[in-house]
Scaffold this active site. Structure first.
Site, PDB file in Angstrom:
ATOM      1  N   ASP A 313      27.579  39.735  16.971  1.00 17.87           N
ATOM      2  CA  ASP A 313      27.097  38.591  16.201  1.00 17.87           C
ATOM      3  C   ASP A 313      28.094  37.446  16.418  1.00 17.87           C
ATOM      4  OD1 ASP A 313      25.963  36.943  14.098  1.00 17.87           O
ATOM      5  OD2 ASP A 313      25.103  38.755  13.225  1.00 17.87           O
ATOM      6  N   ASP A 426      19.302  33.089  17.672  1.00 17.49           N
ATOM      7  CA  ASP A 426      19.170  33.077  16.209  1.00 17.49           C
ATOM      8  C   ASP A 426      19.104  31.622  15.737  1.00 17.49           C
ATOM      9  OD1 ASP A 426      19.108  34.123  13.641  1.00 17.49           O
ATOM     10  OD2 ASP A 426      21.279  34.397  13.501  1.00 17.49           O
ATOM     11  N   GLU A 429      14.959  27.949  13.881  1.00 15.99           N
ATOM     12  CA  GLU A 429      13.731  27.516  13.168  1.00 15.99           C
ATOM     13  C   GLU A 429      13.523  26.016  13.223  1.00 15.99           C
ATOM     14  OE1 GLU A 429      16.083  29.662  11.930  1.00 15.99           O
ATOM     15  OE2 GLU A 429      14.801  31.360  12.483  1.00 15.99           O
ATOM     16  N   ARG A 513      14.642  34.864  16.770  1.00 16.55           N
ATOM     17  CA  ARG A 513      14.213  34.947  15.367  1.00 16.55           C
ATOM     18  C   ARG A 513      12.956  34.112  15.136  1.00 16.55           C
ATOM     19  NH1 ARG A 513      18.458  33.932  10.616  1.00 16.55           N
ATOM     20  NH2 ARG A 513      17.939  31.757  10.974  1.00 16.55           N
ATOM     21  N   ASP A 529      16.360  38.496   8.483  1.00 13.87           N
ATOM     22  CA  ASP A 529      17.284  38.988   7.459  1.00 13.87           C
ATOM     23  C   ASP A 529      16.544  39.740   6.359  1.00 13.87           C
ATOM     24  OD1 ASP A 529      19.026  37.634   9.016  1.00 13.87           O
ATOM     25  OD2 ASP A 529      19.506  36.072   7.558  1.00 13.87           O
ATOM     26  N   HIS A 587      21.497  46.868  12.420  1.00 19.59           N
ATOM     27  CA  HIS A 587      22.249  45.618  12.272  1.00 19.59           C
ATOM     28  C   HIS A 587      22.685  45.480  10.823  1.00 19.59           C
ATOM     29  CE1 HIS A 587      23.748  41.660  12.759  1.00 19.59           C
ATOM     30  NE2 HIS A 587      22.710  41.005  12.299  1.00 19.59           N
TER      31      HIS A 587
END
Ligand code: NAG
Ligand code: NAG
Ligand code: NAG
Ligand code: NAG
Ligand code: NAG
Ligand code: NAG
Ligand code: NAG
Ligand code: NAG
Ligand code: NAG
Ligand code: NAG
Ligand code: NAG
Length: 866
Positions: A313, A426, A429, A513, A529, A587
């Site tokens: 990460d 990630d 959005e 994502r 998440d 994860h």
């Protein structure tokens, strides 16, 4: 049953004679609700066009007076209805549509009719074979819902359902039960929020599947990237969209599976993933050094647990800047040797990349992006900004053709030090820790409180720039971010996948994502998440099923849960379930207890080893499903109603699911449970592991034992599963537990599950698992398996080689296990020669034929009788 095109022409003729025929009374009503009137209906080579003239304006001003309607008959089952501004260009989603140019002729057969109501414009689409109305936009005469509204920042259209409370699925992305509520407003707008129930999260999928209780399904896709609310009422579904155009595609099915095949004709079928990406992945936020990461991989080996891929990460970065390494904890030379070390073990490495580029004059990528110019801009030309992990950031503009060069160069340079195998994207959005141009160094002339952040109608009720970029931002081609926001993750994924292809000349393993229709054609997704709770684990099932309906085959949830501390029991249950996800990755969050499987002691270690072995054993089946998904738009995992669409008990069932058509997984989803209630659709079912037939004489709902080390999995009669069992693999001295590199080479076992007629079939797709376009270039082998009787007591099992583009010379079928053999078997012939290495179990009614060593390269026949 199909309708010949000539009949549709007759309907058009009748249209010109009647003012209205959707509902007989409508023509007499005074025109009261907002809406349009139709004129100039023309038959074209591909369908119809018509003019729509506004008669009553909508509530939010700037109504468009003149619209053009296009109806396109694409295929027998796909019809498009598009409504655009007649005079002015409006935003339309680029690049998603795979249908190509307009057809030059209509299909010979069509399964639908479309009709128009003239005075108060509406259209209805009907299934020819049954007369079922699948979409009807004519408002009721009392105007309890509106007609068509088409204004500058607000479009509305309502579908009146013929029956109350239909079974509706889709409308993502959200964490929600599989069957959607009939009285809820579903917002579609990419937002980074940690999966609150029912609300809009990372991706946007304005697609739904409607299942009629008679088993007929249809699909509706609105190709539009603007923010929208979809208001579901028991009798209607209303689209309230803040921009773009209405561009609808209708899919007639009639099976749920065929609806998805038709949908993926429009958006693209799922890509073929790398074989290794189907293996077991370990990740966490909080591996604080390369040493710690390496220790995890070593522990996996020490405890005998298979591991395919290690992930990092954001810990690895220097001050959270993309394409950099923490000089102390992830020193470049250490990373080079760590990833090289993984590769010597045939393991893989993936790291996270976020889109935000830190505004830091000493940071090379920032300077290069400014120079390249392909960043999202404010209207005044200054870079749009926000705050993410490193602090103030600007954002690459993935619409800009120049970005490919910038992005590739960054990845290529990083790859010289860290020879990664895939990329995890990630925060796309786009996620922003504040809202709009909020970076402290911002030069923003903010427009808070007005369009475009607060259009007159606000889907979801929060300003559109909440935790993302200012909507006045501009992308390449003068595209307003107001229109393109939902496409950010999709476009980043395409550019990332293209970069990985250029870099590695292999299938890209890119996990994103944020998603949009068409994502699955290019890359993969994880559900984002979640929490370390049983409820979150349960919601992962509708999550993966929905994504498969959205054309994204490779998908999984964070196994053992991200937020909060997991427990040994939850983790054990989730590892059992997660090894049936197409994408299996554990994860964990930064500030939680460790959850690598070995930290929980020998019982969980055993459960993990068994679960991973089981996935690897089934990989030939999964991979063949990916081929079917890629070739024809099938799903990898699917709800039970896909295979049993007329069984009402399956309509809302999301505690169980199917892998392909035949393997039913029924995990434990509650704490401390030692049994599980399983629903069996009417069929023949076998325990997948030992072949015993499930006794349904007392009913189709059974409570089955499920102690902690057991996950209930059942195999449907009629299937032949190709497997490569891995449990007996002996780790060589100094070697590591099995990887897919080895599992791909092992002997095959065919599991033959006979149906009521004593027959079964299956197939196996094989290629090298990594080369691009093996399917397109026919560099694959395809085998067909059949079992059946000719009416006598002799059962014949056959392998037929269909295609031989991949070298199978080192592969063999060593074992055939037949489930559902009621007779005591005494005689087996292999290719006509008597064969004696067999076991018959009268308790289980299974026949096991071993040590066959039959090459996959040649067809074979096995026969048995009593
Ligand atoms: C309007 O008409 C529809 C359809 O006939 C009916 O379901 C609805 O209850 C009516 N609404 C009102 C407010 O009268
Ligand atoms: C729909 O939900 C609203 C708000 O929760 C509620 O007032 C209304 O009664 C519900 N209607 C139906 C038919 O369930
Ligand atoms: C990592 O381990 C190596 C040797 O095992 C050691 O030399 C190095 O200092 C360690 N690095 C860190 C950051 O702990
Ligand atoms: C800016 O980037 C340089 C080079 O990557 C890095 O060393 C430095 O820490 C960064 N500065 C800040 C404030 O993050
Ligand atoms: C960009 O679009 C805006 C509004 O959409 C328009 O006002 C402006 O003139 C356009 N700019 C260019 C350079 O085309
Ligand atoms: C991550 O966790 C560590 C403690 O393990 C903590 O010091 C650090 O602040 C956390 N980072 C973030 C960004 O929360
Ligand atoms: C784990 O599996 C091994 C070998 O199958 C077995 O000997 C051992 O008893 C198991 N341990 C636990 C705690 O289940
Ligand atoms: C499960 O069992 C544990 C230990 O007995 C207990 O603390 C916990 O409350 C139980 N959970 C549920 C949901 O019953
Ligand atoms: C086969 O498995 C089922 C389900 O786990 C179990 O109930 C049954 O006892 C097993 N049969 C044998 C003979 O082991
Ligand atoms: C296994 O990995 C080796 C080394 O990377 C490679 O040469 C070989 O082709 C792989 N085998 C399979 C079956 O993928
Ligand atoms: C899918 C899921 O479990 N989502 C949960 C994630 O975490 C938030 C709170 O942190 C919950 O509200 C969601 O339900």
């Amino acid at each position: 049953m199909n309708l010949n095109i000539n009949i549709v022409v007759l309907l058009v003729v009748s249209f010109t004679l009647l003012t209205c025929f959707v509902t007989g009374t409508l023509a007499q009503q005074p025109v009261a609700c907002p809406g349009y009137q139709v004129s100039n209906l023309q038959t074209t080579s591909y369908g119809y066009t018509a003019d729509l003239a506004m008669i009553t304006a909508g509530p939010y001003g700037n109504s468009v007076k003149a619209l053009t309607l296009y109806v396109v008959f694409h295929t027998q089952q796909i019809i498009q209805v598009k409504i655009v501004d007649a005079a002015n260009e409006r935003w339309q989603v680029p690049f998603v549509n795979q249908m190509g140019a307009l057809p030059t002729s209509k299909p010979n057969l069509i399964d639908y009719t479309i009709r128009f109501a003239q005075t108060q414009f509406g259209f209805s689409i009907t299934r020819v074979s049954t007369g079922e109305v699948i979409f009807n936009t004519s408002p009721p005469s009392n105007c309890s819902t509106n007609g068509l509204i088409f204004s500058e920042y607000y479009l509305e259209i309502t579908n009146q359902f013929p029956q109350s409370n239909p079974n509706i699925y889709g409308l993502g992305e959200r964490a929600a039960p599989l069957r959607l509520q009939n009285n809820f407003t579903y917002t579609i707008w990419n937002r980074d929020q940690a999966t609150p129930l029912n609300l809009n999260v990372y991706g946007s999928h304005p697609f739904y599947l409607n299942l009629n209780p008679n088993g007929d399904a249809h699909g509706v896709f609105l190709l539009n990237s603007n923010a929208m609310d979809i208001v579901m009422q028991p009798n209607s579904l209303t689209y309230k969209v803040v921009g773009g155009v209405f561009d609808f595609y209708f899919f007639m099915g009639p099976s749920p599976a065929s609806v998805i095949q038709q949908y993926t004709q429009v958006i693209g079928t799922p890509y073929m993933p790398s074989y290794w990406s189907l293996g077991w992945h370990q990740c966490r936020w909080g591996y604080k050094s390369v040493n710690e990461s390496k220790t995890v991989a070593e522990n996996y080996a020490k405890y005998g647990i298979p591991l395919e891929t290690m992930w990092n990460d954001i810990d690895y970065m220097d001050v959270y800047q993309d394409f950099t390494l923490d000089p102390v904890n992830f020193a470049p030379e250490d990373m080079t040797s760590y990833v090289g070390w993984l590769h010597t073990r045939n393991q893989h490495y993936i790291m996270i990349i976020d889109p935000g580029i830190h505004m830091n004059d000493s940071y090379e990528a920032y300077g290069q992006l400014l120079e390249n110019g392909a960043f999202i801009q404010q209207p005044n030309g200054v870079a749009a900004n926000g705050v993410v992990w490193p602090g103030s950031t600007i954002f690459p503009d993935f619409f800009n053709p120049n970005i490919q060069d910038f992005w590739y160069v960054q990845l290529e340079k990083f790859h010289q030090t860290v020879p990664f195998d895939g990329v995890w994207i990630d925060m796309n959005e786009v996620s922003n820790f504040c809202s709009g141009n909020c970076a402290p160094v911002s030069q923003s002339g903010d427009q808070v409180g007005s369009y475009p952040n607060n259009p007159p109608y606000l889907p979801g009720g929060l300003p559109l720039d909440t935790k993302t970029l200012d909507m006045s931002s501009i992308q390449f081609g003068n595209v307003s971010y107001y229109n393109s926001h939902n496409l950010y993750g999709y476009t980043e994924g395409v550019v990332t996948a293209n970069s990985v292809i250029s870099l590695l000349n292999q299938r890209p393993t890119v996990i994103s994502r944020s998603t949009f229709p068409g994502t699955g054609k290019h890359h993969a997704h994880w559900l984002g998440d979640n929490q370390s709770t049983y409820a979150s684990m349960a919601l992962s099932i509708p999550g993966i099923l929905n994504m498969n309906m959205f054309g994204i085959g490779l998908v999984g949830a964070d196994i053992c849960g991200l937020q909060g501390d997991t427990t040994a029991q939850l983790c054990a249950r989730w590892i059992q379930l997660g090894n049936f996800y197409p994408f299996s990755r554990s994860h964990n969050n930064n500030d939680t207890i460790p959850q690598e499987p070995y930290v929980f002691g020998p019982e969980v270690i055993n459960i993990t080893i068994n679960s991973i072995n089981n996935k690897y054993t089934l990989l030939p089946y999964y991979y063949t499903l990916f081929y079917l998904a890629h070739a024809q738009g099938d799903t990898i995992v699917r709800p039970l109603f896909f295979e049993y669409p007329a069984d009402p008990n399956t309509f809302a069932l999301d505690s169980q699911f199917l892998v392909g058509p035949s393997l039913m997984v029924s995990p434990v989803l509650t704490e401390n449970a030692t049994s599980v209630d399983v629903y069996f659709p009417q069929d023949i079912w076998y325990d997948y592991f030992n072949g015993s037939r499930v006794d349904l004489s007392q009913g189709n709902s059974l409570t089955l034992a499920a102690p902690l080390d057991v996950i209930n999995v059942h195999l449907r009669g009629g299937a032949i599963l190709p497997t490569q069992p891995t449990a007996d693999y002996q780790v060589p001295d100094g070697g590591i537990p099995i990887t897919t590199n080895i599992s791909r080479t092992l002997p095959f076992t065919l599991i033959v599950a006979l149906n009521a007629n004593g027959s079964a079939s299956g197939e196996l797709y094989l290629d090298d698992g990594i080369t691009l376009e093996t399917y397109e270039n026919k560099k694959y082998s395809l085998l067909q398996f059949n079992a059946g009787t000719d009416g006598s007591s002799t059962v014949t099992i056959q392998l037929t080689v269909v295609n031989t583009g991949f070298d199978m010379s080192s592969l063999i079928v060593d074992k055939v296990v037949v489930y559902g053999v009621p007779i005591i078997v005494t005689t087996v012939n292999v290719n006509g020669t008597p064969y004696t290495t067999l076991t018959y179990s009268s308790t289980l009614q299974t026949l096991t034929i071993e040590s066959l060593a039959l090459p996959l390269t040649s067809s074979f026949t096995i026969q048995y009788s009593n």
